[in-house]
Each structure stands twice: as C-alpha cells, then as structure tokens.
Design a protein around this motif. Structure first.
Motif, PDB file in Angstrom:
ATOM      1  N   ASN A   3      15.839  36.889  12.311  1.00 19.20           N
ATOM      2  CA  ASN A   3      15.612  37.305  13.357  1.00 19.20           C
ATOM      3  C   ASN A   3      14.187  37.759  13.591  1.00 19.20           C
ATOM      4  OD1 ASN A   3      14.846  39.746  12.436  1.00 19.20           O
ATOM      5  ND2 ASN A   3      16.530  40.823  13.425  1.00 19.20           N
ATOM      6  N   GLY A   4      13.453  37.087  12.763  1.00 16.17           N
ATOM      7  CA  GLY A   4      12.038  37.141  12.734  1.00 16.17           C
ATOM      8  C   GLY A   4      11.380  38.331  12.056  1.00 16.17           C
ATOM      9  N   ASP A   5      12.209  39.521  12.186  1.00 12.15           N
ATOM     10  CA  ASP A   5      11.745  40.564  11.485  1.00 12.15           C
ATOM     11  C   ASP A   5      12.430  40.903   9.973  1.00 12.15           C
ATOM     12  OD1 ASP A   5      10.053  41.921  13.101  1.00 12.15           O
ATOM     13  OD2 ASP A   5      11.554  42.787  14.580  1.00 12.15           O
ATOM     14  N   TRP A   6      13.746  40.561  10.058  1.00 12.34           N
ATOM     15  CA  TRP A   6      14.726  40.437   8.884  1.00 12.34           C
ATOM     16  C   TRP A   6      15.397  38.988   8.482  1.00 12.34           C
ATOM     17  CZ3 TRP A   6      15.729  44.778   5.888  1.00 12.34           C
ATOM     18  CH2 TRP A   6      15.203  46.205   6.582  1.00 12.34           C
ATOM     19  N   ARG A   7      15.417  38.757   7.197  1.00  9.28           N
ATOM     20  CA  ARG A   7      15.928  37.621   6.760  1.00  9.28           C
ATOM     21  C   ARG A   7      17.074  37.973   5.875  1.00  9.28           C
ATOM     22  NH1 ARG A   7      14.619  32.687   6.753  1.00  9.28           N
ATOM     23  NH2 ARG A   7      12.616  33.096   7.414  1.00  9.28           N
ATOM     24  N   TYR A   8      18.418  37.424   5.999  1.00  4.74           N
ATOM     25  CA  TYR A   8      19.422  37.193   5.303  1.00  4.74           C
ATOM     26  C   TYR A   8      19.671  36.005   4.840  1.00  4.74           C
ATOM     27  CZ  TYR A   8      24.542  37.547   3.839  1.00  4.74           C
ATOM     28  OH  TYR A   8      25.719  37.722   3.222  1.00  4.74           O
ATOM     29  N   ILE A   9      19.978  36.065   3.301  1.00  7.38           N
ATOM     30  CA  ILE A   9      20.071  34.687   2.500  1.00  7.38           C
ATOM     31  C   ILE A   9      21.573  34.907   1.759  1.00  7.38           C
ATOM     32  CG2 ILE A   9      19.209  32.924   0.734  1.00  7.38           C
ATOM     33  CD1 ILE A   9      16.280  34.060   1.442  1.00  7.38           C
ATOM     34  N   ARG A  10      22.257  33.692   1.756  1.00  9.62           N
ATOM     35  CA  ARG A  10      23.466  33.772   0.915  1.00  9.62           C
ATOM     36  C   ARG A  10      23.586  32.605   0.032  1.00  9.62           C
ATOM     37  NH1 ARG A  10      28.480  33.804   5.102  1.00  9.62           N
ATOM     38  NH2 ARG A  10      27.724  36.192   5.307  1.00  9.62           N
ATOM     39  N   ASN A  11      23.392  32.888  -1.173  1.00  4.62           N
ATOM     40  CA  ASN A  11      23.466  31.680  -2.093  1.00  4.62           C
ATOM     41  C   ASN A  11      24.800  31.620  -2.482  1.00  4.62           C
ATOM     42  OD1 ASN A  11      20.516  31.591  -2.648  1.00  4.62           O
ATOM     43  ND2 ASN A  11      20.517  33.553  -3.353  1.00  4.62           N
ATOM     44  N   LEU A  12      25.290  30.320  -2.352  1.00  4.85           N
ATOM     45  CA  LEU A  12      26.901  30.100  -2.495  1.00  4.85           C
ATOM     46  C   LEU A  12      27.221  29.740  -3.798  1.00  4.85           C
ATOM     47  CD1 LEU A  12      27.338  27.666   0.697  1.00  4.85           C
ATOM     48  CD2 LEU A  12      27.252  30.220   0.660  1.00  4.85           C
ATOM     49  N   SER A  13      26.373  29.561  -4.741  1.00  6.92           N
ATOM     50  CA  SER A  13      26.792  29.302  -6.025  1.00  6.92           C
ATOM     51  C   SER A  13      25.781  30.183  -7.024  1.00  6.92           C
ATOM     52  CB  SER A  13      26.721  27.924  -6.481  1.00  6.92           C
ATOM     53  OG  SER A  13      27.353  27.049  -5.728  1.00  6.92           O
ATOM     54  N   PRO A  14      25.853  31.578  -6.882  1.00  7.98           N
ATOM     55  CA  PRO A  14      24.853  32.336  -7.537  1.00  7.98           C
ATOM     56  C   PRO A  14      25.232  32.390  -9.219  1.00  7.98           C
ATOM     57  CG  PRO A  14      26.540  33.698  -6.506  1.00  7.98           C
ATOM     58  CD  PRO A  14      26.690  32.468  -6.094  1.00  7.98           C
ATOM     59  N   GLU A  15      26.247  31.921  -9.583  1.00  5.29           N
ATOM     60  CA  GLU A  15      26.417  31.976 -11.046  1.00  5.29           C
ATOM     61  C   GLU A  15      25.752  30.870 -11.540  1.00  5.29           C
ATOM     62  OE1 GLU A  15      29.353  28.880  -9.076  1.00  5.29           O
ATOM     63  OE2 GLU A  15      28.529  30.954  -8.680  1.00  5.29           O
ATOM     64  N   LYS A  16      25.024  29.913 -10.766  1.00  2.00           N
ATOM     65  CA  LYS A  16      24.172  28.585 -11.341  1.00  2.00           C
ATOM     66  C   LYS A  16      22.822  29.047 -11.477  1.00  2.00           C
ATOM     67  CE  LYS A  16      27.760  25.268  -9.623  1.00  2.00           C
ATOM     68  NZ  LYS A  16      27.756  24.101  -8.807  1.00  2.00           N
ATOM     69  N   LEU A  17      22.146  28.215 -12.463  1.00  2.00           N
ATOM     70  CA  LEU A  17      20.672  28.198 -12.246  1.00  2.00           C
ATOM     71  C   LEU A  17      19.964  27.333 -11.051  1.00  2.00           C
ATOM     72  CD1 LEU A  17      19.563  28.280 -16.198  1.00  2.00           C
ATOM     73  CD2 LEU A  17      19.426  30.225 -14.520  1.00  2.00           C
ATOM     74  N   TYR A  18      19.224  27.988 -10.417  1.00  2.00           N
ATOM     75  CA  TYR A  18      18.480  26.944  -9.502  1.00  2.00           C
ATOM     76  C   TYR A  18      17.715  25.869 -10.048  1.00  2.00           C
ATOM     77  CZ  TYR A  18      16.036  25.063  -5.770  1.00  2.00           C
ATOM     78  OH  TYR A  18      15.362  23.994  -4.866  1.00  2.00           O
ATOM     79  N   ILE A  19      17.658  24.931 -10.148  1.00  2.00           N
ATOM     80  CA  ILE A  19      16.907  23.913 -10.719  1.00  2.00           C
ATOM     81  C   ILE A  19      16.534  22.828  -9.788  1.00  2.00           C
ATOM     82  CG2 ILE A  19      16.560  21.708 -12.364  1.00  2.00           C
ATOM     83  CD1 ILE A  19      18.859  23.504 -14.091  1.00  2.00           C
TER      84      ILE A  19
END
Length: 465
Positions: free
Chosen positions: A343-359
């Motif tokens: 909303n410009g002040d706050w950011r919410y992020i949802r990682n759908l596969s958090p069990e994996k390493l991001y590469i």
C-alpha cells in the motif's frame, strides 16, 4: 501581475488539456529507483533527470508487477498485469489478441513507435513502428552509439498527427561497460544497505553508476531534441527507471528495490512543475492514462489499471489502494514463485515454495556480468552483514512483512511480530482477493511446462479473461 499570470494559466489549462498531447516514454533498463538522486540516491550524477523532475511531477510511489524486463514492459504497454496479458515469465509471450499501445492509441489517431529495446512479443500484440537509432540489444559490449535522427524524423513527420514514442534505452543493464567509471571511485561510494561490502561489489557498483550517468546523457539528448523541434510545450514526457538493477535483492525479486520504479512526468502548463505526489500508481495504469489524455474512454473491464490523469494535472494525490507484484523464477533459475502486495507504506510478500533455496542463474552463476556474488559468499564466513545478505537472498520464509516507509531497504521482517498481525492480515486478505481475480494458480504457474506452453502461445493458465 503575478495574480494575473496565475489566473491566465488557470483559464488556459483546460484548453491545453483538451488538446491531444504528443507522448514520449523514456525507459531506462534495470535502474534501481533509489539510486537516482530524485529518490534519495547518494552516488549517481543525473543532471538531466534532475532537471526534468524540477520541470514536472515526481511519483514517489510508482511500481511494476514483475521485476523482469519482458513482463514489466508487457504490463506497461497493455495496461494488464503479466498473468492477464500472458507474459508472466521473463522470456514469455503475451496472449494473441491482446491489445496494446499501438492498437489503442492508434485508434485515437496516434502514430505509435518504439526506438531501442523491445523484449516483448508477438509482433501482432505489439505492432510498434520501428524507429531507428538506438541499440536493441541490452547486452551488447559496447552498446552501439545512439543517433537521434530517427527520433527526429518520427516526431516531426506530420505536425497534424499526434505521436507516441517509446524510447527504450539499454542502460544501465549489465554488462556495465559504458560511461566514465573513473567519476565513481569505488572506495568513496556509499553502498545501499542491502549490499554486502566487498571490493568487487564496489567496482561493479562504480561501473553501474557510470552507466546510470550515460543513460542520463541520453535522456538529455532527447529533451534537447524536443526543444530544437519546438515539440516540448505540447509533449508529455514520462521517464521511468524500469525494475531494480542486476544486484542481489533488486531485479528478479518482490522487494521494494525490485518492484519500485521511478516515474517522472512533464507537460508544460498541465502537469505541475516542482511537485512530488504520494499517489500509488502501477505500470498497468499508464496506458489507460494516455488514452484518457488523448480523449479516449478506457474500458475498465479491459484493464488492470485505471487513468491517473487527475493526479497528473495536480487535482489530487490519491489513485489506487494497492499495487501488486509476482515472480515466476523459471527459466531464470529453478521454480520459485512469489506473490506480493503493497500500500506504499507496508509490503507483504508470500513465498509459495519457502522450503526451496532461491537460485537465479544469471545472478549467482559464473556470469561475466555478475562477478560479485561469489565475493559475497566468501565474505559471509567472516562478516555478519554479508552472511545476512546471502541468507536473506537464498532462504526466504513463507511470509514477509516490511514497514517500507520506515525501513527503506526492507531489512527487518515483521511477519511474526504480534504487534503487526492486523496489518499483515489486512494485506494478506487483499492479496488473496487479487489472486482470485487474476485466476492465479500459484505454484503450478512457475513450472517448465507452463512456461513452454506460453512460448507456444497456448497458455495452460489463461488468467483473468
């Protein structure tokens, strides 16, 4: 006398606004918004962008839906979020039959051209007139010298017909080989908070900043051309920095330094000069805005964006409630789907596969454009901040919540803080509504099969019709 001049301007503004403006959209390539002086950057020298901003309005809260070239441009040109237009992967194609800037502004009497980098397909969806003079390949080493003759011919060809021209520059996209890096001594640079501090990082950042200044010089040439052709007074100039630069934590992410973009607008006599607006806008809003200014009536059902023309004219500082982001990592690396809302002040992020390493293979592989990642890894054994940056990038929790207004580089995740549970719940619910509206399948979208289907222009997940 001053009051008479002000009254005259007030009376003339509706008349000026009633005329279809010419439009030039200048797009930088992979330029982190916060590196620009107009957004608080402490290093880059950008006198031409600074001057443009003083003559127009700065949007402090402008965003794009995916921090990758093809999806972000598809959103800008269609007014539709990536999943809805079909280009939800960095090398993806938009859905056949999708209408874009050339179609919709063409219907309103404009000739619509593109100079420089395209990175959108198929041609039937993006039938821009090709305007020569700018390098189309963002990884050429060196970038081919630009020539404004083609732009001059395009904008002066027919004074009776308005034009819309996109000038898509290739700087400061890696490799960082243009400009004068000696103007940015590595040891004297102020690194962003989301960087690990290594000599190689400082050298790379120096070369990147040199390209930012090189890009700024190109902006200056275009602005000067508008003056010499006497087109400046009746041309809306939009400058945007696209997504964040090719450093870990910017491009290919849903953090603020990935999705937040610079947006500056100038139209003498219509767009107020020397103004900043906190209005929340997204790339999907740009095309409906241009159609509105051109006298069209954008069909709300055909777009994910809406016109912010009243904000441009200085009539208000509110536009949308939320901006949305997504990331499908394949084929830039193994699947790692992300969805986000701000909303410009706050950011919410949802990682759908958090069990994996991001590469991300370009960022983390042995890519000649990105030699600094290995130095972050090496430094992490003895530097707590470097370790935190490596871990932050590669291993992400299921949910992230940042108070971006107070934590500019989003370094403190508040998702598990009970004091902010209500904020997280409100943003999460709004994100869920958007995903439902977009018919977003989530994890199955970030797969080789879905990407390959999109390449054949037969998307498995068609998104919102």
């Amino acid at each position: 006398m001053k009051s008479l001049i002000a009254l005259t301007c007030l009376l003339l503004t509706p008349l000026i606004a009633a005329v279809k403006p010419n439009v030039i959209v200048i797009i930088a390539d992979d330029c982190t918004y916060s590196d620009l002086a107009i957004h608080g950057g402490q290093n880059a020298k950008t006198p031409n962008i600074d001057s443009l901003a003083k003559q127009g309005t700065i949007f402090d809260r402008a965003y794009l839906g995916m921090a990758m070239c093809a999806p972000s441009r598809s959103e800008l040109y269609t007014g539709r979020l990536p999943l809805r237009n079909g280009c939800a992967w960095n090398q993806g194609t938009s859905r056949p039959g999708t209408k874009s800037m050339p179609h919709l502004l063409g219907d309103l009497g404009y000739r619509v051209g593109l100079a420089g980098k395209s990175h959108v397909q198929p041609a039937s969806v993006y039938p821009f007139e090709n305007v020569p003079g700018y390098d189309e390949n963002c990884v050429n080493n060196p970038t081919r010298p630009n020539d404004t003759a083609g732009v001059k011919n395009f904008i002066t060809r027919d004074d009776a017909q308005p034009f819309c021209l996109v000038v898509a520059l290739t700087e400061p996209h890696a490799p960082w080989v243009m400009g004068d890096a000696s103007a940015y001594p590595p040891k004297s640079l102020k690194l962003p908070a989301n960087f690990a501090d290594t000599p190689m990082t400082r050298q790379s950042f120096s070369r990147y900043l040199a390209e930012v200044t090189y890009m700024d010089n190109q902006v200056g040439e275009l602005l000067a051309l508008l003056e010499t052709t006497k087109k400046a007074s009746d041309t809306l100039v939009l400058f945007t920095s696209e997504q964040g630069a090719q450093f870990p934590g910017n491009k290919w992410t849903n953090w603020d330094t990935g999705l937040h973009t610079s947006l500056v607008a100038r139209w003498p006599g219509v767009v107020p000069a020397g103004r900043r607006t906190p209005a929340l806008v997204q790339y999907a809003d740009v095309l409906p805005t241009l159609m509105d200014l051109a006298g069209g009536k954008p069909d709300a059902s055909a777009f994910d964006g809406a016109s912010f023309a009243p904000v441009l004219r200085g009539e208000g500082d509110r536009h949308r409630e939320f901006v949305y982001g997504m990331h499908n990592n394949y084929p830039e690396g193994p699947p790692y789907p992300i969805r986000s809302i701000s909303n410009g002040d706050w950011r919410y992020i949802r990682n759908l596969s958090p069990e994996k390493l991001y590469i991300e293979k370009h960022m983390m592989g042995r890519d000649e454009h990105n030699p600094y990642w290995s130095t972050w890894m090496f430094r992490s054994t003895e530097d707590a901040h470097a370790l935190h940056m490596v871990q932050r990038y590669m291993h992400r929790p299921a949910e992230e919540l940042y108070h971006t207004a107070e934590d500019r580089f989003e370094m403190t995740n508040l998702a598990t803080d009970p004091a902010h549970a209500e904020t997280k719940a409100r943003l999460a619910a709004a994100l869920d509504r958007s995903l439902t509206d977009q018919l977003d399948p989530g994890v199955p979208l970030d797969t080789p099969s879905a990407f390959e289907a999109s390449q054949k222009q037969k998307p498995v997940f068609p998104g919102k019709p």
